[in-house]
Motif scaffolding. Structure first.
Motif, PDB file in Angstrom:
ATOM      1  N   LEU A 174       0.828  -1.215   0.000  1.00  0.00           N
ATOM      2  CA  LEU A 174       0.000   0.000   0.000  1.00  0.00           C
ATOM      3  C   LEU A 174       0.862   1.266   0.000  1.00  0.00           C
ATOM      4  CD1 LEU A 174      -2.840  -0.998   2.511  1.00  0.00           C
ATOM      5  CD2 LEU A 174      -2.983  -0.818   0.026  1.00  0.00           C
ATOM      6  N   THR A 178       0.546   4.047  -2.810  1.00  0.00           N
ATOM      7  CA  THR A 178      -0.076   5.321  -2.442  1.00  0.00           C
ATOM      8  C   THR A 178       0.901   6.377  -1.940  1.00  0.00           C
ATOM      9  OG1 THR A 178      -0.496   4.701  -0.127  1.00  0.00           O
ATOM     10  CG2 THR A 178      -2.140   4.026  -1.764  1.00  0.00           C
ATOM     11  N   SER A 180       1.235   7.131   1.040  1.00  0.00           N
ATOM     12  CA  SER A 180       0.432   7.843   2.028  1.00  0.00           C
ATOM     13  C   SER A 180       0.504   7.166   3.386  1.00  0.00           C
ATOM     14  CB  SER A 180      -1.030   7.903   1.565  1.00  0.00           C
ATOM     15  OG  SER A 180      -1.887   8.298   2.611  1.00  0.00           O
ATOM     16  N   ALA A 183      -1.431   3.920   4.247  1.00  0.00           N
ATOM     17  CA  ALA A 183      -0.899   2.566   4.079  1.00  0.00           C
ATOM     18  C   ALA A 183      -0.643   1.920   5.430  1.00  0.00           C
ATOM     19  CB  ALA A 183       0.388   2.623   3.257  1.00  0.00           C
TER      20      ALA A 183
END
Length: 455
Positions: A174, A178, A180, A183
């Motif tokens: 993740l 992402t 981000s 995650a």
């Protein structure tokens, strides 16, 4: 290993179960920390330092919610005479499940106020999602507690590692997709779901159901009310430094501190993990006040544990700054001296970590609470004063001072159960002082640089 050595691991005796459980617990902890370190190395290259600072705050808040509502179910099952009673276990499971839902609701209600307190508006959205893990943990089967009670921890340790690995893989994927902080949030929830699912599917024994027995509930809450208060104080003692420093540092710098905290905590966390999982059954079945032989067995165990943990601190003091420079990029370079200072300041906690479990084994949760209250007050006062007078290095040194100030309370509690061992404390107090002095001398330049950069 000799045949004699192997024979000590077999059978159902207390000694054999204790050795096997200690080996499993240690192996699982080392493997888990290695997995976590590897994951951190990958994630620090995919995410920004502020993400780690933000998730450190989330972790502290989640731990706070958990501790501020601890009913002492695990500790109660580990020492209670009715621990094998199905109605008792079903009631304990019901209490735990209800608590999980209430904790999630609390995380939702506190999200906005805490975002204002810490100056992190992202917490408003993150906390309700991260709090789903609390509902899932409330559904863990009581078979985990029974495995701890009976010192049969091999399968439990294996399932914990499998879930940790699964959650980390999800987090890395993740984060790569992402970039981000989400995650880390989502992988935490999915990793918890995986852990609970594996426990239900693969731990042997009968499954629990939602049920209520009034007598069992009274017995659980009578023991648990002091555990509840003790875990509030335990949270402050364990996380008070990060709460105060999190308010003092920017998120990025707090992320660096958290990396140092993770590395430095290895010896202390390992010791506390072994003590919490192994010592209550040992103290219950072989109380040190019952015979000199029991006391001497515990002394030998303490000597071995303390030697191993203080030895880890010494090795860490020699290599950790180099290790941080090798593994992390320049944004995290201050994590090296932070790790060094934290590791040596936690030596007083390492020397006394085997004492408090004796009180829980006797069902003395009230005096256990008194000890944790003393610890919490000492941490808050010493870290606050350290921050005020010397910034981050002062806050770290304050943790060592707090450990020393707590020692008289450790002695008071351990003497009640006959567990206090002044010979052990004198020996490893001296060894710990020598290790701390040597490490400070070896890294004097790095520590001075940290002080000038953060004060």
């Amino acid at each position: 290993m000799t045949t004699f050595g192997l024979s000590r691991l077999r059978g159902a005796s207390l000694g054999a179960r204790a050795i096997r459980s200690s080996i499993w617990t240690t192996a699982a902890f080392v493997a888990g920390q290695a997995i976590r370190l590897g994951g951190n190395l990958v994630l620090t290259r995919l995410l920004f330092p502020e993400a780690f600072g933000l998730m450190a705050l989330v972790a502290v808040i989640m731990q706070g919610l958990t501790n501020f509502s601890d009913t002492g179910v695990l500790q109660s099952i580990m020492q209670h005479r009715r621990a094998e009673d199905r109605r008792f276990l079903d009631t304990a499971f019901t209490i735990q499940a209800i608590r999980g839902v209430l904790l999630w609701l609390a995380s939702c209600l506190l999200a906005w106020p805490l975002s204002l307190l810490f100056g992190a508006p992202q917490l408003t959205a993150i906390l309700p999602v991260a709090g789903l893990s609390l509902i899932l943990l409330g559904l863990n089967p009581m078979r985990i507690a029974l495995a701890h009670r009976n010192l049969l921890l091999g399968r439990v340790a294996g399932l914990e590692l499998a879930a940790q690995t699964g959650g980390l893989v999800i987090g890395i994927v993740l984060a790569w997709l992402t970039g981000s902080v989400w995650a880390l949030v989502i992988s935490g929830v999915l990793g918890t779901a995986l852990q609970v699912g594996l426990n239900w599917a693969l731990l042997p024994g009968e499954g629990e159901r939602l049920s209520w027995d009034a007598e069992a509930a009274r017995e659980l809450t009578s023991f648990g009310k002091w555990i509840f208060l003790a875990t509030i104080c335990g949270f402050i003692a364990a996380q008070g430094d990060r709460i105060l420093i999190g308010r003092f540092l920017a998120l990025g710098a707090f992320g660096v501190y958290n990396i140092g905290y993770f590395l430095a905590s290895f010896p202390n966390m390992l010791g506390r993990l072994v003590a919490s999982k192994v010592l209550i059954p040992i103290y219950r079945e072989a109380p040190p006040s019952e015979s000199r032989a029991n006391f001497l067995k515990l002394r030998r165990m303490r000597m071995i544990v303390s030697a191993a943990l203080v030895g880890m601190v010494a090795i860490m003091g020699l290599i950790v700054v180099w290790l941080v420079e090798l593994l992390y990029d320049v944004r995290y370079e201050q994590a090296g001296p932070v790790t060094v200072l934290l590791a040596i300041m936690w030596i007083p906690q390492i020397v006394t970590l085997t004492y408090d479990q004796a009180a829980l084994a006797r069902g003395d949760s009230r005096n256990f609470f008194v000890l944790t209250l003393v610890r919490a007050v000492a941490i808050l006062v010493c870290v606050s004063l350290g921050l005020a007078f010397a910034g981050l290095p002062g806050a770290i040194v304050g943790q060592g001072v707090a450990g020393l100030l707590t020692y008289p309370a450790e002695v008071w509690l351990s003497r009640k159960s006959g567990a206090w061992d002044p010979v052990h404390d004198v020996v490893f107090g001296g060894v710990g002082l020598a290790v701390a002095g040597g490490v400070i001398w070896f890294h004097a330049g790095d520590i001075a640089a940290l002080a000038s950069a953060t004060m």
